[in-house]
Scaffold this motif. Structure first.
Motif, short mmCIF file in Angstrom:
data_model
loop_
_atom_site.label_atom_id
_atom_site.label_comp_id
_atom_site.label_asym_id
_atom_site.label_seq_id
_atom_site.Cartn_x
_atom_site.Cartn_y
_atom_site.Cartn_z
N ALA A 129 0.83 -1.21 0.00
CA ALA A 129 0.00 0.00 0.00
C ALA A 129 0.86 1.26 0.00
N GLU A 130 1.97 1.23 0.75
CA GLU A 130 2.81 2.43 0.87
C GLU A 130 3.39 2.84 -0.46
N THR A 131 3.98 1.88 -1.17
CA THR A 131 4.62 2.24 -2.43
C THR A 131 3.60 2.39 -3.55
N ALA A 132 2.47 1.68 -3.45
CA ALA A 132 1.48 1.73 -4.52
C ALA A 132 0.84 3.11 -4.61
N GLU A 133 0.71 3.83 -3.46
CA GLU A 133 0.05 5.12 -3.48
C GLU A 133 0.93 6.23 -4.03
N ALA A 134 2.24 6.07 -3.99
CA ALA A 134 3.16 7.12 -4.43
C ALA A 134 3.22 7.18 -5.95
N THR A 135 3.52 8.37 -6.45
CA THR A 135 3.86 8.54 -7.86
C THR A 135 5.24 9.18 -7.91
N PHE A 136 5.91 9.00 -9.05
CA PHE A 136 7.26 9.53 -9.22
C PHE A 136 7.29 10.34 -10.52
N GLN A 137 7.65 11.62 -10.42
CA GLN A 137 7.71 12.48 -11.58
C GLN A 137 9.16 12.84 -11.87
N PHE A 138 9.54 12.70 -13.15
CA PHE A 138 10.92 13.00 -13.54
C PHE A 138 10.94 13.30 -15.03
N ALA A 139 11.70 14.29 -15.42
CA ALA A 139 11.98 14.62 -16.83
C ALA A 139 10.72 14.60 -17.70
N GLY A 140 9.61 15.08 -17.16
CA GLY A 140 8.36 15.13 -17.93
C GLY A 140 7.57 13.84 -17.91
#
Length: 239
Positions: A129-140
């Motif tokens: 659940a912890e990692t599934a909720e996160a998003t990662f934004q990079f270089a567009g």
């Protein structure tokens, strides 16, 4: 109770098919089998598989051609089984999109461990659940672990195989840090890289072709000579 994971085994050796069918059924999997490419496509049409175990040495269209066909419109988990000793066959299989490979003769317990390792990375329900909720934004780009999708700045989804997705996820979780091939192999495949194991190098080359403006001059996934690879991007986490 959740449905058992569906495993499709493709091999022209009836003894191998029977052995793997009985073994994986005993481990709680639903198992289908096929002896050639036509049988593989028919089995997938009847019911999608969570993972395909594909032998390279098949009659007619061999496993490499079938890998190519699968990756045109299917991003499920794929492990190649090969009796061929040449490393070039393993490399080509990885280049075409396989997530892992096992060489015959294989140990059933090792094969089971490989299958479970790939499935842990490919089945969304297995994400925490912890990692599934996160998003990662990079270089567009934006990587969505819950959806297991990568989208560009226009919102278009970029198809990633299980291995490519998991490799990118390791990079976005450890930006601007040199990761050795052994580090990456351990995090992704659960084993160290052997001296002739090019699995990580091949997957990095495939991933570069999908996210780099110029894969021949990478700006995001940089090679660090004698040390490994570095993800040279500013990564922002979101929810």
């Amino acid at each position: 109770m959740p449905e058992p994971l569906h495993l499709l085994v493709v091999d022209d050796d009836a003894g191998v098919l029977d052995l793997l069918r009985r073994y994986f059924a005993g481990q709680g999997f639903e198992v289908s089998t096929a002896a050639d490419g036509a049988g593989m496509h028919a089995a997938l049409a009847r019911k999608p598989a969570d993972l395909v175990l594909l032998d390279l040495g098949l009659p007619g269209e061999d496993g490499l051609e079938l890998t190519r066909q699968l990756r045109r419109n299917w991003n499920g988990a794929l492990i190649i089984i090969t009796g061929r000793g040449e490393s070039v066959d393993r490399v080509v299989g990885l280049e075409l999109g396989a997530d892992d490979y096992v060489t015959k003769p294989f140990d059933l317990r090792e094969l089971l461990a490989r299958v479970r390792s790939v499935l842990r990375r490919s089945v969304p329900a297995m994400a925490t659940a912890e990692t599934a909720e996160a998003t990662f934004q990079f270089a567009g780009y934006c990587l969505h672990p819950l959806e297991r999708t990568l989208r560009n700045g226009r919102g278009d989804a970029i198809a990633l195989t299980t291995g490519e997705y998991e490799l990118l996820r390791v990079f976005v979780e450890h930006p601007n840090r040199v990761l050795s091939r052994d580090d990456l192999m351990e995090r992704i495949h659960g084993r160290n890289a052997g001296p002739f194991d090019r699995a990580i190098d091949v997957q990095i080359a495939r991933l570069r072709r999908k996210i780099e403006p110029d894969a021949t001059a990478p700006e995001l996934i940089k090679s660090v000579r004698g040390a490994g690879y570095l993800f040279a991007a500013r990564v922002q986490r979101g929810r």
